[in-house]
Write an enzyme that holds these catalytic residues in place. Structure first.
Site, mmCIF file in Angstrom:
data_model
loop_
_atom_site.group_PDB
_atom_site.id
_atom_site.type_symbol
_atom_site.label_atom_id
_atom_site.label_comp_id
_atom_site.label_asym_id
_atom_site.label_seq_id
_atom_site.Cartn_x
_atom_site.Cartn_y
_atom_site.Cartn_z
ATOM 1 N N SER A 1 3.387 7.485 0.741
ATOM 2 C CA SER A 1 2.345 7.991 -0.154
ATOM 3 C C SER A 1 1.087 8.374 0.615
ATOM 4 O O SER A 1 0.129 8.837 0.017
ATOM 5 C CB SER A 1 2.005 6.918 -1.187
ATOM 6 N N CYS A 2 1.065 8.177 1.938
ATOM 7 C CA CYS A 2 -0.190 8.423 2.673
ATOM 8 C C CYS A 2 -0.109 9.594 3.649
ATOM 9 O O CYS A 2 -0.834 10.574 3.484
ATOM 10 C CB CYS A 2 -0.589 7.158 3.419
ATOM 11 N N PHE A 3 0.725 9.478 4.669
ATOM 12 C CA PHE A 3 0.717 10.515 5.714
ATOM 13 C C PHE A 3 0.837 11.943 5.147
ATOM 14 O O PHE A 3 -0.041 12.768 5.395
ATOM 15 C CB PHE A 3 1.829 10.267 6.744
#
Ligand code: UGA
Length: 451
Positions: free
Chosen positions: A277-279
């Site tokens: 969900s971040c990079f």
């Protein structure tokens, strides 16, 4: 201290529980009744090692609880942390949750007579805290930042799968402050930590977070690009290349008389692509921000491009082993989560691989130890795939097994296991978790990223 946290997602709940375990009184706020009830019953809405035990413990000690009542929570605390989601919509960061939470916090603070600090923990682009959060907060509270309320930006650096450990043993704490009193008051929540604390302005704190994630994502795409060059020769094993590179003392320093292997080197290894969900979301948001600033961000954009095409390498390797025609072929997919020790399947490299296999007419059976243990996510329900209860079941009658996630359960599998469970064992290793020589010698047709 008394702390309210708005948002009980990954960041909010992990931060809340770790602060409660340090002795603070923490109230986590969410507008999802089901989630709030679940948390108050001692059940974490997501899987993370040790989180359920800590949650039960903190509830029992009465230092932590969840509620839907934002106003009351803000008024009962001295510090409010915003930890709501900042999803990506058309590669742009969606700030609607941040804006709504800030309005509600501001409205609650209108009734507050004491000094209160609001801190943004959600990942937001440079300028958001000062240009969006600050005016909303001042408008709704009818107070001035720097006079009777404080404002900070405090990015998180938690990794899924080791989030509690990261929260309780931070490498550093970054505090962007609107003014020095804001930072000073806010930093009290971390007084028990002895790690370096960096006090800076709001903008810098925001960019530190994006720069950190972009650096790691860049290393992964770099490692994957080199693996493609390696694959093109049929003469090089990428693992040997990375061993040769990693041993440079600038990457693996000698401490005492022992050469250490920093965790950062985990990101200079080739695989079938990064997810989570971040990079992917953060790199895209940073690239759009650069465009908005009329600054070239060619490297960051290439990181996204390399990652988009990396899962396809697995199909190329599969075809090398199984032949060009995949129609009707039964393929076992081992791993659906974006990395091990999480139940999170968001942006996992598995999906572009599964979709390409389906478009070529292959039949897919998947296994994952966590992804559908509690319930089957909609994304898995709508795909024409079967979900196996065990690795054995996934491998039965499969013509090839593709390892996408480096779960421990898969790392432990032996060549004999594959031979026992498959008619003609073909293993395509997307994380290079198996020993090529051992597998090949045992009679497995083995292909891996960077081979
Ligand atoms: C990442 C950062 O590492 C955290 O510092 C940050 O706080 C967090 O994002 C966030 O912004 O919230 P996370 O997404 O949990 O944490 O996962 P990582 O362990 O960094 O892995 C990200 C992806 O990179 C995974 O899909 C993993 O499989 C992949 N990866 C990692 C590779 O493909 N190759 C590698 O060599 C290492």
């Amino acid at each position: 201290m008394r702390i309210s946290i708005v948002g009980t997602g990954y960041v909010g709940l992990v931060t809340g529980l770790s602060l409660a375990s340090l002795g603070h009184k923490v109230i986590c706020v969410d507008n999802d009744t089901k989630k709030v009830n679940k948390i108050n019953n001692g059940e974490s809405p997501f899987y993370e090692p040790d989180i359920s035990e800590l949650l039960k413990n903190m509830l029992l000690k009465k230092t932590f609880y969840a509620t839907e009542n934002l106003e009351e929570s803000v008024l009962e605390s001295e510090i409010t942390i915003i930890a709501v989601g900042t999803p990506s919509v058309n590669d742009q960061i969606d700030l609607s949750f941040i804006e709504k939470a800030t309005q509600q916090i501001g409205a609650a603070l209108k009734e507050d007579n004491k000094y209160h600090v609001v801190a943004v923990k959600s990942t937001v682009l440079p300028g958001v805290t000062e240009q969006i959060v600050k005016p909303i907060l001042e408008k709704y509270s009818q107070k001035k930042i720097g006079e009777n309320i404080g404002l900070c930006m405090n990015p998180e650096f938690l990794r899924e799968g080791s989030a509690l450990e990261d929260a309780l043993q931070p490498d550093r704490i970054v505090i962007g402050q609107a003014d020095s009193r804001s930072g000073e008051e806010f930093a009290k929540i971390y007084s028990k930590f002895s790690c370096p604390k960096i006090f800076t302005n709001l903008w810098t704190a925001e960019l530190i977070k994006y720069a950190a994630n972009s650096l790691f994502a860049t290393l992964i795409s770099f490692a994957n690009e080199i693996s493609r060059i390696s694959e093109s020769t049929n003469k090089i094993d990428i693992l040997d290349v990375w061993t040769g590179v990693h041993l440079d003392k600038r990457l693996s320093p000698v401490v005492g008389n022992k050469q250490i292997k920093p965790g950062m080197l985990n990101y200079i290894l080739s695989g079938c692509g990064f997810g989570g969900s971040c990079f992917p979301k953060d790199i895209k948001a940073l690239a759009s921000f650069a465009d908005h600033q009329k600054t070239e961000a060619k490297l960051i954009k290439s990181v996204i491009e390399v990652n988009k095409t990396q899962p396809h390498r697995m199909i190329v390797l599969l075809k090398k082993a199984l032949g060009e025609n995949l129609k009707g072929k039964r393929i076992a997919i081992l791993g659906l989560t974006f990395k091990p020790n999480t139940d999170d399947i968001r942006e996992s490299a598995t999906f572009p691989i599964i979709e390409e296999l389906i478009s070529e007419g292959a039949k897919i059976i998947c296994h994952d130890p966590m992804a559908y243990k509690k319930y089957i996510p909609t994304k898995l329900k709508i795909l024409p795939i079967n979900l196996a209860v065990s690795v054995n079941e996934a491998l039965k009658n499969a013509e090839a097994a593709m390892v996408i996630t480096g779960w421990d359960e898969y790392v432990k599998l032996t060549p004999q296991f594959f031979k026992k469970n498959m008619n003609k064992p073909i293993v395509i290793d997307g994380r290079r978790i198996y020993d090529k020589t051992v597998f090949t010698k045992a009679g497995i047709i083995y292909q891996g990223i960077g081979l």
